[in-house]
Design a protein around this motif. Structure first.
Motif, PDB file in Angstrom:
ATOM      1  N   ILE A  98       1.103  -0.802   0.203  1.00 14.47           N
ATOM      2  CA  ILE A  98       0.098  -0.319   0.045  1.00 14.47           C
ATOM      3  C   ILE A  98       0.633   1.774  -0.079  1.00 14.47           C
ATOM      4  O   ILE A  98       1.821   1.199   0.737  1.00 14.47           O
ATOM      5  CB  ILE A  98      -0.862   0.578   1.355  1.00 14.47           C
ATOM      6  CG1 ILE A  98      -1.696  -1.584   1.452  1.00 14.47           C
ATOM      7  CG2 ILE A  98      -1.233   1.267   1.146  1.00 14.47           C
ATOM      8  CD1 ILE A  98      -2.582  -1.463   2.824  1.00 14.47           C
ATOM      9  N   THR A  99       0.528   2.294  -0.787  1.00 13.26           N
ATOM     10  CA  THR A  99       1.108   3.417  -1.187  1.00 13.26           C
ATOM     11  C   THR A  99       0.253   4.555  -1.083  1.00 13.26           C
ATOM     12  O   THR A  99      -0.235   4.187  -1.414  1.00 13.26           O
ATOM     13  CB  THR A  99       1.882   3.146  -2.598  1.00 13.26           C
ATOM     14  OG1 THR A  99       2.761   3.095  -2.696  1.00 13.26           O
ATOM     15  CG2 THR A  99       2.696   4.924  -1.866  1.00 13.26           C
ATOM     16  N   GLY A 101      -0.742   7.980  -0.100  1.00  9.16           N
ATOM     17  CA  GLY A 101      -0.522   9.918  -1.057  1.00  9.16           C
ATOM     18  C   GLY A 101      -1.011  10.825   0.275  1.00  9.16           C
ATOM     19  O   GLY A 101      -1.270  10.537   1.699  1.00  9.16           O
ATOM     20  N   PRO A 112      -5.867   9.560   0.378  1.00  9.29           N
ATOM     21  CA  PRO A 112      -6.153   8.238  -0.539  1.00  9.29           C
ATOM     22  C   PRO A 112      -4.830   7.546  -0.654  1.00  9.29           C
ATOM     23  O   PRO A 112      -3.321   7.864   0.152  1.00  9.29           O
ATOM     24  CB  PRO A 112      -6.160   9.256  -1.817  1.00  9.29           C
ATOM     25  CG  PRO A 112      -5.011  10.857  -1.209  1.00  9.29           C
ATOM     26  CD  PRO A 112      -4.837  10.666  -0.079  1.00  9.29           C
ATOM     27  N   PHE A 113      -5.023   5.917  -1.034  1.00 11.13           N
ATOM     28  CA  PHE A 113      -3.476   5.774  -1.568  1.00 11.13           C
ATOM     29  C   PHE A 113      -4.409   4.490  -2.805  1.00 11.13           C
ATOM     30  O   PHE A 113      -5.287   4.196  -3.017  1.00 11.13           O
ATOM     31  CB  PHE A 113      -3.449   4.796  -0.492  1.00 11.13           C
ATOM     32  CG  PHE A 113      -4.890   3.743   0.569  1.00 11.13           C
ATOM     33  CD1 PHE A 113      -4.709   2.431  -0.282  1.00 11.13           C
ATOM     34  CD2 PHE A 113      -5.453   4.488   0.985  1.00 11.13           C
ATOM     35  CE1 PHE A 113      -6.318   1.841   0.391  1.00 11.13           C
ATOM     36  CE2 PHE A 113      -6.864   3.709   1.597  1.00 11.13           C
ATOM     37  CZ  PHE A 113      -7.525   2.056   1.380  1.00 11.13           C
ATOM     38  N   SER A 114      -2.779   4.108  -3.036  1.00 14.12           N
ATOM     39  CA  SER A 114      -2.932   2.586  -4.027  1.00 14.12           C
ATOM     40  C   SER A 114      -2.468   1.195  -3.419  1.00 14.12           C
ATOM     41  O   SER A 114      -1.935   1.522  -2.299  1.00 14.12           O
ATOM     42  CB  SER A 114      -2.094   3.513  -5.599  1.00 14.12           C
ATOM     43  OG  SER A 114      -0.364   3.163  -4.620  1.00 14.12           O
ATOM     44  N   LYS A 116      -1.244  -2.504  -3.941  1.00 14.56           N
ATOM     45  CA  LYS A 116      -1.024  -3.208  -5.687  1.00 14.56           C
ATOM     46  C   LYS A 116      -0.456  -4.851  -5.133  1.00 14.56           C
ATOM     47  O   LYS A 116      -0.208  -4.981  -3.780  1.00 14.56           O
ATOM     48  CB  LYS A 116       0.364  -2.855  -5.968  1.00 14.56           C
ATOM     49  CG  LYS A 116       0.265  -1.980  -6.785  1.00 14.56           C
ATOM     50  CD  LYS A 116       1.775  -1.126  -7.127  1.00 14.56           C
ATOM     51  CE  LYS A 116       2.454  -0.044  -7.734  1.00 14.56           C
ATOM     52  NZ  LYS A 116       3.329   0.356  -7.943  1.00 14.56           N
ATOM     53  N   TYR A 130      -5.319  -1.307  -7.894  1.00 16.54           N
ATOM     54  CA  TYR A 130      -6.039  -0.154  -7.640  1.00 16.54           C
ATOM     55  C   TYR A 130      -6.069   0.544  -6.853  1.00 16.54           C
ATOM     56  O   TYR A 130      -5.116   0.962  -5.933  1.00 16.54           O
ATOM     57  CB  TYR A 130      -7.942  -0.677  -6.939  1.00 16.54           C
ATOM     58  CG  TYR A 130      -7.626  -1.254  -5.609  1.00 16.54           C
ATOM     59  CD1 TYR A 130      -8.220  -0.774  -4.761  1.00 16.54           C
ATOM     60  CD2 TYR A 130      -7.639  -2.481  -6.115  1.00 16.54           C
ATOM     61  CE1 TYR A 130      -8.553  -1.579  -3.334  1.00 16.54           C
ATOM     62  CE2 TYR A 130      -7.317  -3.546  -4.374  1.00 16.54           C
ATOM     63  CZ  TYR A 130      -7.519  -2.614  -3.300  1.00 16.54           C
ATOM     64  OH  TYR A 130      -7.852  -3.456  -2.228  1.00 16.54           O
ATOM     65  N   ASP A 131      -6.833   2.620  -6.818  1.00 11.77           N
ATOM     66  CA  ASP A 131      -6.970   2.917  -5.757  1.00 11.77           C
ATOM     67  C   ASP A 131      -7.811   3.451  -4.365  1.00 11.77           C
ATOM     68  O   ASP A 131      -9.390   2.830  -5.085  1.00 11.77           O
ATOM     69  CB  ASP A 131      -6.682   4.587  -6.286  1.00 11.77           C
ATOM     70  CG  ASP A 131      -5.670   4.545  -7.544  1.00 11.77           C
ATOM     71  OD1 ASP A 131      -4.162   4.260  -7.058  1.00 11.77           O
ATOM     72  OD2 ASP A 131      -5.693   5.326  -8.233  1.00 11.77           O
ATOM     73  N   SER A 132      -8.331   3.695  -3.170  1.00 14.78           N
ATOM     74  CA  SER A 132      -8.936   3.930  -2.280  1.00 14.78           C
ATOM     75  C   SER A 132      -8.274   5.355  -1.772  1.00 14.78           C
ATOM     76  O   SER A 132      -7.808   5.780  -2.580  1.00 14.78           O
ATOM     77  CB  SER A 132      -9.182   2.573  -1.953  1.00 14.78           C
ATOM     78  OG  SER A 132     -10.783   2.695  -1.300  1.00 14.78           O
ATOM     79  N   GLU A 133      -9.245   4.977  -0.996  1.00 13.47           N
ATOM     80  CA  GLU A 133      -9.191   6.367   0.325  1.00 13.47           C
ATOM     81  C   GLU A 133      -9.869   6.253   1.346  1.00 13.47           C
ATOM     82  O   GLU A 133     -10.340   5.166   1.404  1.00 13.47           O
ATOM     83  CB  GLU A 133      -9.273   7.809  -0.071  1.00 13.47           C
ATOM     84  CG  GLU A 133     -10.813   7.642  -0.301  1.00 13.47           C
ATOM     85  CD  GLU A 133     -11.419   9.330  -0.773  1.00 13.47           C
ATOM     86  OE1 GLU A 133     -11.153   9.951  -1.124  1.00 13.47           O
ATOM     87  OE2 GLU A 133     -12.021   9.575  -0.511  1.00 13.47           O
ATOM     88  N   HIS A 155     -12.041  -2.051  -1.300  1.00 20.27           N
ATOM     89  CA  HIS A 155     -11.679  -1.603  -2.347  1.00 20.27           C
ATOM     90  C   HIS A 155     -12.481  -0.773  -2.785  1.00 20.27           C
ATOM     91  O   HIS A 155     -13.919  -0.741  -2.243  1.00 20.27           O
ATOM     92  CB  HIS A 155     -12.108  -3.057  -3.437  1.00 20.27           C
ATOM     93  CG  HIS A 155     -12.250  -3.071  -4.756  1.00 20.27           C
ATOM     94  ND1 HIS A 155     -12.705  -2.410  -5.885  1.00 20.27           N
ATOM     95  CD2 HIS A 155     -10.744  -3.073  -5.667  1.00 20.27           C
ATOM     96  CE1 HIS A 155     -13.018  -1.875  -6.814  1.00 20.27           C
ATOM     97  NE2 HIS A 155     -11.497  -3.181  -6.974  1.00 20.27           N
TER      98      HIS A 155
END
Length: 544
Positions: A98-99, A101, A112-114, A116, A130-133, A155
């Protein structure tokens, strides 16, 4: 997914509940300071440092696959734990990275975070990105900074009651095509997304395909089909023919986007085929087919037919339009701006095209009208309210109950106990202008031997009068301004449904042009011509 993929959840949920309970007890006493006494419980919005610390711990637990720990950093440990368990056990997602933002929103509490990760099943693996928050809030009982739990954190497409599963699909994939063989996709036609999922669930096995292996969302709280997120190995897509007209559907999609909480349906009166169905809503509910709300003055099509068939009046017969009409101690009024007309020249056609409520209220009391007159007309002539429509997907066929007291009068103007959706009212218009009830359908009954509903339809003279009154409404009445861009043989009826506790009325509109009938509803859209009207006009304009 096919049977046997859910068993691992049971033990996982138990473990999470135990972990959640332990965490709740710890929070009850609060954090301990260096002296071993309980620290003061914090209040107010979480600080930037608290947001950073909470998200770091939450993401770390998620990446490690520790469902109980990740859930403990939320304000709903039980709900979060159950979904995280399905994320690991039934969705078979691992290798999570998880990365985060840059925090945004009020006080920088939304992060926010992405994501993988890797999805694996029986030797097949595929990357998931995918991206979420998430948003960090102050716990109400603990005072701790916690992730405000929503399934969309895990998700963005997840909602309450959803699960994640990976395995062989319950049904093969389908390629749904329009009547001209153009492919219908949820990317091009977003409103069709939930409908296409349902069509796959219902007809995948009959369309000639073979199942794929995929990660999907299972909607346990609704009747919707699984929503695929990632395909690990392709199956064979079967071809499913629908009645949709791609051009009319495109126009419907564009039109509903202009108004929140709006829905529209178009049908082909000569056959009953559904040409378009579109919804613009916050949820995935197919209000166009399943909604059940008062249809306002569009109901006057059925009421007018009832009055004519029972010999009360005719299109050119008397229908006085006073300012008010009282029925069993309840007073009914017309919409603001409508001029009363109690002269000998006041006709049903005039009351219909101007949408005079009081004229219909007064006529509904004439003999031989009774509590069940509207019900009988709706069921026997228009095929409504019997629960027997088989459109190919879930739908309701309206409700016109036999009502007593003030609601008998209210039913006549589409209020009271009457409930409809755009599919029903598009069908009403189709029946009114052809005289024949043809049950609407999205999938041909020849595919699965469904038996479509039948009704005896209208007398030729009644249908002729209804069609002419709708023409007058579209050219001289309440729908004239909005219908002006259309040429050819056109007709319409407007409606404004006043709901209890709602300051702005629901906007209703139904109309026809040639061999296309359409109806739309916009919740809190105002008068019929203000919101629902433009939607219907756009759809009719694309229909030929």
């Amino acid at each position: 997914m096919r049977q046997g993929t859910k068993a691992a959840i049971v033990g996982g949920v138990f473990a999470v509940m135990v972990g959640g309970a332990g965490y709740g007890a710890y929070n009850f006493f609060g954090d301990l300071n260096e002296s071993g006494t309980a620290a003061e419980r914090r209040s107010g919005p979480p600080s930037g440092d608290e947001v950073a610390e909470t998200t770091e711990k939450f993401f770390a637990a998620w990446e490690k696959g520790d469902s109980a720990a990740a859930a403990s950093y939320t304000n709903n440990a039980q709900g979060a734990g159950k979904l995280f368990t399905s994320y690991l056990d039934t969705a078979r997602i691992d290798g999570v990275k998880i990365t985060p933002g840059k925090p945004a929103g009020a006080g920088g509490r939304t992060v926010p975070f992405s994501v993988k990760a890797t999805v694996s099943y029986e030797g097949k693996s595929k990357k998931l990105v995918y991206d979420s928050e998430l948003t960090v809030v102050r716990g109400k009982t603990t005072g701790q900074a916690l992730v405000d739990w929503e399934p969309s954190v895990v998700h963005p497409e997840l909602k309450d009651g959803d699960e994640l599963v990976t395995g062989e699909a319950e049904t093969p994939p389908i390629v749904a095509v329009a009547r001209d063989s153009r492919v219908l996709t949820k990317e091009k036609y977003p409103s069709l997304g939930p409908i296409l999922d349902t069509l796959r669930q219902r007809y995948g096995d009959q369309a000639g395909g073979a199942p794929s292996v995929e990660l999907a969302i299972r909607h346990t709280a609704t009747n919707a089909g699984d929503t695929p997120l990632l395909t690990l190995s392709d199956g064979k897509a079967g071809r499913l023919e629908t009645t949709i007209d791609a051009d009319v559907q495109a126009a419907a999609e564009k039109a509903v986007k202009q108004y929140a909480e709006s829905s529209v349906v178009a049908v082909k009166p000569s056959t009953g085929e559904v040409l378009a169905v579109a919804n613009h809503r916050e949820d995935a509910f197919n209000a166009a087919f399943e909604g059940q709300v008062p249809p306002a003055s569009t109901m006057k099509i059925i009421t007018a037919a009832t009055l004519i068939d029972n010999g009360v009046t005719t299109m050119n017969g008397p229908a006085p339009c006073p300012d008010t009409a009282t029925w069993q101690s309840q007073t009914f009024k017309n919409l603001p701006g409508l001029t009363a007309d109690e002269s000998p020249n006041a006709t049903l056609a005039n009351a219909f095209m101007r949408s005079c409520n009081t004229a219909f209220i007064k006529l509904i009391d004439e003999k031989p009208m009774n509590d069940s007159s509207l019900t009988q007309e709706a069921q026997e002539r228009f095929g409504l309210g019997r629960g027997d429509w088989k459109t190919g997907i879930i739908s309701t066929d309206g409700s016109v109950p036999a009502s007593t007291g003030p609601n008998r009068a209210a039913n006549a103007i589409g209020q009271g106990d009457v409930q409809m959706n755009p599919l029903n009212m598009a069908s009403v218009t189709a029946t009114a202008i052809t005289g024949t009830f043809r049950q609407p359908y999205l999938i041909s009954p020849e595919l699965d031997d469904r038996e479509l509903a039948t009704a005896k339809g209208l007398k030729a003279s009644t249908a002729s009068q209804l069609k002419q009154m709708m023409r007058l409404t579209a050219t001289q009445g309440t729908a004239a301004e909005v219908m002006q861009p259309l040429s050819g043989d056109i007709g319409a009826k407007t409606g404004s449904a006043e709901a209890d506790g709602q300051a702005v009325a629901d906007s209703w509109f139904t109309g026809f042009r040639g061999d296309v009938a359409a109806a739309a509803m916009v919740q809190k859209g105002g008068r019929g011509g203000e919101a629902a009207g433009p939607i219907v006009v756009s759809v009719l304009g694309a229909g030929g």
